[in-house]
Write an enzyme that holds these catalytic residues in place. Structure first.
Site, PDB file in Angstrom:
ATOM      1  N   MET A   1       0.855  -1.196   0.000  1.00 31.06           N
ATOM      2  CA  MET A   1       0.000   0.000   0.000  1.00 31.06           C
ATOM      3  C   MET A   1       0.889   1.243   0.000  1.00 31.06           C
ATOM      4  O   MET A   1       0.436   2.336   0.370  1.00 31.06           O
ATOM      5  CB  MET A   1      -0.936  -0.016   1.205  1.00 31.06           C
ATOM      6  CG  MET A   1      -1.897  -1.211   1.157  1.00 31.06           C
ATOM      7  SD  MET A   1      -3.424  -0.984   2.070  1.00 31.06           S
ATOM      8  CE  MET A   1      -2.798  -0.744   3.706  1.00 31.06           C
TER       9      MET A   1
ATOM     10  N   ALA B   1       4.082   3.881   1.035  1.00 31.74           N
ATOM     11  CA  ALA B   1       4.769   4.331   2.255  1.00 31.74           C
ATOM     12  C   ALA B   1       5.849   3.304   2.607  1.00 31.74           C
ATOM     13  O   ALA B   1       5.938   2.832   3.746  1.00 31.74           O
ATOM     14  CB  ALA B   1       3.786   4.549   3.401  1.00 31.74           C
TER      15      ALA B   1
ATOM     16  N   GLU C   1      11.952  -0.088   5.382  1.00 32.92           N
ATOM     17  CA  GLU C   1      12.977  -1.139   5.263  1.00 32.92           C
ATOM     18  C   GLU C   1      12.362  -2.549   5.202  1.00 32.92           C
ATOM     19  O   GLU C   1      12.956  -3.469   4.656  1.00 32.92           O
ATOM     20  CB  GLU C   1      13.975  -1.039   6.410  1.00 32.92           C
ATOM     21  CG  GLU C   1      14.839   0.221   6.362  1.00 32.92           C
ATOM     22  CD  GLU C   1      15.603   0.364   5.038  1.00 32.92           C
ATOM     23  OE1 GLU C   1      16.336  -0.577   4.670  1.00 32.92           O
ATOM     24  OE2 GLU C   1      15.464   1.420   4.383  1.00 32.92           O
TER      25      GLU C   1
ATOM     26  N   HIS D   1       9.651  -3.300   3.538  1.00 35.74           N
ATOM     27  CA  HIS D   1       9.336  -3.491   2.118  1.00 35.74           C
ATOM     28  C   HIS D   1      10.617  -3.750   1.314  1.00 35.74           C
ATOM     29  O   HIS D   1      10.612  -4.525   0.365  1.00 35.74           O
ATOM     30  CB  HIS D   1       8.620  -2.268   1.548  1.00 35.74           C
ATOM     31  CG  HIS D   1       7.270  -2.023   2.148  1.00 35.74           C
ATOM     32  ND1 HIS D   1       7.027  -0.985   3.010  1.00 35.74           N
ATOM     33  CD2 HIS D   1       6.092  -2.683   2.010  1.00 35.74           C
ATOM     34  CE1 HIS D   1       5.750  -1.005   3.368  1.00 35.74           C
ATOM     35  NE2 HIS D   1       5.163  -2.028   2.788  1.00 35.74           N
TER      36      HIS D   1
ATOM     37  N   VAL E   1      10.935  -7.136   9.821  1.00 28.61           N
ATOM     38  CA  VAL E   1      12.116  -6.287  10.053  1.00 28.61           C
ATOM     39  C   VAL E   1      11.777  -5.357  11.219  1.00 28.61           C
ATOM     40  O   VAL E   1      10.684  -4.803  11.288  1.00 28.61           O
ATOM     41  CB  VAL E   1      12.477  -5.479   8.786  1.00 28.61           C
ATOM     42  CG1 VAL E   1      13.675  -4.573   9.045  1.00 28.61           C
ATOM     43  CG2 VAL E   1      12.748  -6.418   7.625  1.00 28.61           C
TER      44      VAL E   1
ATOM     45  N   LEU F   1       8.717  -2.717  12.007  1.00 31.74           N
ATOM     46  CA  LEU F   1       8.522  -1.630  11.042  1.00 31.74           C
ATOM     47  C   LEU F   1       7.113  -1.697  10.473  1.00 31.74           C
ATOM     48  O   LEU F   1       6.593  -2.771  10.175  1.00 31.74           O
ATOM     49  CB  LEU F   1       9.542  -1.740   9.909  1.00 31.74           C
ATOM     50  CG  LEU F   1      11.000  -1.528  10.294  1.00 31.74           C
ATOM     51  CD1 LEU F   1      11.851  -1.342   9.048  1.00 31.74           C
ATOM     52  CD2 LEU F   1      11.167  -0.329  11.207  1.00 31.74           C
ATOM     53  N   SER F   2       6.494  -0.518  10.360  1.00 33.42           N
ATOM     54  CA  SER F   2       5.139  -0.427   9.826  1.00 33.42           C
ATOM     55  C   SER F   2       4.978   0.964   9.231  1.00 33.42           C
ATOM     56  O   SER F   2       5.534   1.943   9.766  1.00 33.42           O
ATOM     57  CB  SER F   2       4.132  -0.610  10.967  1.00 33.42           C
ATOM     58  OG  SER F   2       2.868  -0.104  10.580  1.00 33.42           O
TER      59      SER F   2
ATOM     60  N   ARG G   1       2.527   2.652   9.539  1.00 39.07           N
ATOM     61  CA  ARG G   1       1.767   3.435  10.524  1.00 39.07           C
ATOM     62  C   ARG G   1       2.644   3.978  11.653  1.00 39.07           C
ATOM     63  O   ARG G   1       2.186   4.823  12.419  1.00 39.07           O
ATOM     64  CB  ARG G   1       0.637   2.591  11.114  1.00 39.07           C
ATOM     65  CG  ARG G   1      -0.449   2.275  10.094  1.00 39.07           C
ATOM     66  CD  ARG G   1      -1.664   1.614  10.727  1.00 39.07           C
ATOM     67  NE  ARG G   1      -2.791   1.575   9.803  1.00 39.07           N
ATOM     68  CZ  ARG G   1      -3.160   0.494   9.089  1.00 39.07           C
ATOM     69  NH1 ARG G   1      -2.483  -0.628   9.188  1.00 39.07           N
ATOM     70  NH2 ARG G   1      -4.203   0.564   8.282  1.00 39.07           N
TER      71      ARG G   1
END
Ligand code: PAF
Length: 293
Positions: free
Chosen positions: A34, A36, A39, A41, A180, A188-189, A191
């Site tokens: 989605m 944004a 790391e 991703h 991660v 990590l998110s 959000r």
């Protein structure tokens, strides 16, 4: 369709995607996102690179998987930076459709996630997994990858996608990539950027609770839940507080709660809100059955 120097081809329409897909030689791996991108991703894109000859990344904030009052409108949209990461990681194609391209008409036929979609995260986000599976199937049909790569941070999502692919005979291999984390443990998110410094401090309780549960895995399911719960109770009394949505110890394939003595793999999953931010995390565990005394 545009190409940024040596960067990926960017397709915004179905026609542009079809043309870009037709020019792929060899196998293709898709990383659905989605946007944004962070790391986490980056790790998905790297895994995709290892899994196929070419890599596609999709960037689409899917309205169908957000409930009323959730953060669809404020979800971060950072396409220029996302394209930069895709270029750095050598992605070949980015599919970044508008809502009208993905849903030209109000969809009449959508997927139902079934009982698994009503468990755990599905209790606090009714309909979320229906919308998620619907868009993932649409992306798989549009991009036609050989492999699709997802993060284990969304463990129930990953399990549901595996189940959809098996139940509906979708011709794609699904790969999962470990979560991660920041050095202090925060998963990590996209959000995380909503969190103030104080909220971020409270949010660390999620990963701390998982580590506490993990450390008790040798003592059985109740001990795991108790160890994690103690950390979460403290965070519920902190300022700002953690409002716990759930703590669940589940079978990784079905997301049914593990009860009684259990030998084998499990997932300890947690979710809660800090301020207005909904965060989830999980850890895979191996539980030992009752010990001989
Ligand atoms: O994990 C996500 O970012 C989304 O749920 C996904 C898989 C891209 C579907 O919208």
């Amino acid at each position: 369709m545009s190409e940024r120097g040596n960067g990926p081809v960017v397709a915004e329409t179905r026609e542009e995607l079809a043309a870009a897909r037709a020019s792929v030689r060899g196998t293709l791996a898709l990383v659905p996102t989605m946007g944004a991108l962070h790391e986490g991703h980056r790790a998905l894109i790297r895994r995709a690179r290892e899994s196929a000859d070419a890599v596609a990344v999709s960037v689409f904030v899917n309205p169908l998987q957000f409930g009323p009052g959730e953060d669809f409108d404020r979800y971060p949209r950072t396409l220029a930076a996302d394209l930069g990461m895709c270029a750095d990681e050598g992605a070949d194609l980015v599919f970044a459709p508008s809502r009208e391209v993905m849903y030209p008409a109000e969809p009449q036929v959508t997927l139902r996630a079934g009982p698994m979609g009503e468990r755990v995260e599905g209790v606090t986000r009714p309909g979320h997994f229906d919308g998620m599976l619907t868009v993932v199937l649409k992306l798989l049909n549009l991009v036609r990858p050989d492999v699709a790569v997802f993060g284990q941070k969304d463990a129930q999502q990953l399990a549901m996608i595996r189940r959809m692919v098996a139940d509906l005979n979708v011709p794609v291999e699904i790969a999962g990539v470990p979560t991660v984390r920041e050095p202090d443990g925060l998963a990590l998110s996209s959000r995380n950027r909503y969190l103030s410094a104080e909220e971020r401090g409270t949010a660390l309780a999620l990963s701390r609770a998982l580590r506490a549960g993990e450390a008790a895995a040798g003592d059985g399911p109740d001990a795991v839940r108790e160890a994690a719960r103690a950390v979460l109770d403290e965070a519920a009394a902190a300022e700002p507080p953690l409002a716990l949505d759930y703590l669940a110890l589940v079978d990784p394939a079905t997301f049914v709660e593990v009860m009684g003595p259990h030998d084998g793999p499990a997932v300890l999953a947690v979710a809660g809100r800090v301020g207005t931010t909904h965060l989830i995390d999980n850890v895979p565990l191996r539980l030992d059955g009752p010990k001989e005394r």
